[in-house]
Design a protein around this motif. Structure first.
Motif, mmCIF file in Angstrom:
data_model
loop_
_atom_site.group_PDB
_atom_site.id
_atom_site.type_symbol
_atom_site.label_atom_id
_atom_site.label_comp_id
_atom_site.label_asym_id
_atom_site.label_seq_id
_atom_site.Cartn_x
_atom_site.Cartn_y
_atom_site.Cartn_z
ATOM 1 N N TRP A 7 10.534 -4.155 -30.082
ATOM 2 C CA TRP A 7 10.544 -2.720 -29.865
ATOM 3 C C TRP A 7 9.123 -2.182 -29.702
ATOM 4 C CZ3 TRP A 7 15.038 0.313 -29.893
ATOM 5 C CH2 TRP A 7 16.208 -0.330 -30.329
ATOM 6 N N THR A 12 9.233 5.562 -28.390
ATOM 7 C CA THR A 12 10.487 4.814 -28.306
ATOM 8 C C THR A 12 11.264 4.985 -29.607
ATOM 9 O OG1 THR A 12 9.503 3.158 -26.836
ATOM 10 C CG2 THR A 12 11.550 2.551 -27.946
ATOM 11 N N LEU A 13 10.592 4.729 -30.734
ATOM 12 C CA LEU A 13 11.222 4.869 -32.049
ATOM 13 C C LEU A 13 10.758 6.109 -32.800
ATOM 14 C CD1 LEU A 13 11.114 1.148 -33.250
ATOM 15 C CD2 LEU A 13 13.114 2.406 -32.418
ATOM 16 N N LEU A 99 18.615 0.576 -34.198
ATOM 17 C CA LEU A 99 18.086 -0.590 -34.915
ATOM 18 C C LEU A 99 19.176 -1.234 -35.772
ATOM 19 C CD1 LEU A 99 14.621 0.800 -36.018
ATOM 20 C CD2 LEU A 99 14.952 -1.308 -34.735
ATOM 21 N N GLN A 110 14.602 -8.869 -35.008
ATOM 22 C CA GLN A 110 13.933 -7.729 -34.392
ATOM 23 C C GLN A 110 12.504 -7.605 -34.918
ATOM 24 O OE1 GLN A 110 16.598 -4.111 -33.596
ATOM 25 N NE2 GLN A 110 17.489 -4.912 -35.494
ATOM 26 N N ILE A 175 12.158 -3.483 -25.612
ATOM 27 C CA ILE A 175 12.686 -2.126 -25.464
ATOM 28 C C ILE A 175 11.511 -1.160 -25.563
ATOM 29 C CG2 ILE A 175 14.278 -0.373 -26.342
ATOM 30 C CD1 ILE A 175 15.963 -2.616 -27.540
#
Length: 244
Positions: A7, A12-13, A99, A110, A175
C-alpha cells in the motif's frame, strides 16, 4: 503466503499533509539554521528526493551529510507531532475496512511501499489504527535511495526472506493513488490498483497503465475483488486476463 499487497500511504490510506508540512519546516530550520521559504510538492516522490529538492530551491548546497541529518531531524519533528495526526489529519474513505477485508484473503501479507521514512510511516498508520494488518518489516520506505520500482523489488525480496515464498509480478499488487505508483509497478512487473483519491485523475491512472482504477476505497468488496483477480491462480500460472 502467496499474495503480497503493498500500500502507498499518503492520499491512499491517510492524509496528514498539515502535520507533514510543519515537520518539514522544523527539520529544515534545525538542519540549515534558516526558515523554510519555498515548499516542494511530494507528487508520489520519496522523502529522500524531496529533501534534496527542498534544499536546492531554498538556496542550500547539499553536502554529504545533509540527507541523513535532515531525515533524522524529520523523524524527530514528525514524531513529536504524532499525537496530532488523528486530530489534524484524516483517514481516507474506506481505508480501515479495505485493509481488514484484504487481510481475510487466503495467503495474503500486507505491507507498505511509500515515500515516507519508516518511523513516520508507522506513526501515520498507527494514529488511525491502520497498523494492525501491516507487516512493516518487509516494506519499502523513503529513506532508501532507490527508484520506487526498485524499492518494490526490494520489498518482494524482504517478504521472500521472511515468509519463504516467492513474490513476483504474478502475485504482487501495489495499491496507490498517483501515476508514479502506476509507473513504478509497471516497471517492476507488478500489478497495480490505482485509487483516484489523490492528485491523479482516473483518466491519468488509466493512461499510466493501471490494471484497475477505483474512485476510492469506500467499497471493500471492490478492493478485495481486484486484489484477488490480480493474484489469481490463472495469473500465477501465466494466463493473464484480457487487456494485460
Amino acid at each position: 503466503m502467496n499474495r503480497l499487497v503493498l500500500w502507498n500511504i499518503d492520499l491512499t490510506l491517510v492524509d496528514v499533509s498539515i502535520v507533514t508540512r510543519e515537520a518539514y519546516a522544523e527539520a529544515f530550520r534545525d538542519v540549515t539554521g534558516r526558515p523554510l521559504v519555498k515548499l516542494t510538492q511530494a507528487n508520489g516522490r520519496p522523502d529522500s528526493e524531496i529533501v534534496f529538492e527542498m534544499l536546492a530551491i531554498n538556496g542550500i548546497v547539499a553536502g554529504d551529510d545533509h540527507l541523513p541529518r535532515f531525515l533524522d531531524a524529520l523523524a524527530g519533528s514528525f514524531g513529536a507531532r504524532r499525537r496530532r495526526l488523528a486530530k489534524d489529519g484524516r483517514m481516507m474513505p474506506g481505508a480501515r475496512d479495505a485493509l481488514k477485508a484484504v487481510a481475510r484473503l487466503d495467503g495474503v501479507v500486507q505491507s507498505v511501499l511509500t515515500g515516507t521514512i519508516k518511523s513516520n510511516a508507522v506513526h501515520k498508520l498507527t494514529a488511525f489504527s491502520l497498523d494492525r494488518h501491516i507487516d512493516f518489516e518487509i516494506g519499502g520506505y523513503g529513506e532508501e535511495v532507490y527508484p520506487k520500482a526498485t524499492l518494490l523489488q526490494v520489498a518482494q525480496g524482504r517478504a521472500k526472506r521472511k515468509y519463504g515464498a516467492t513474490f513476483d509480478g504474478r502475485n504482487t499488487v501495489l495499491i496507490g493513488d498517483s501515476a508514479r505508483d502506476v509507473q513504478a509497478a509497471r516497471i517492476a512487473g507488478a500489478a497495480i490498483i490505482g485509487v483516484a483519491s489523490g492528485r491523479s485523475l482516473p483518466a491519468e491512472l488509466h493512461e499510466a497503465g493501471a490494471d484497475v482504477v477505483l474512485p476510492d476505497l469506500s467499497n471493500p468488496s471492490e478492493v478485495v475483488a481486484a486484489v484477488a483477480g490480480l493474484t489469481s491462480p490463472a495469473r500465477r500460472a501465466g494466463h493473464f486476463p484480457a487487456g494485460r
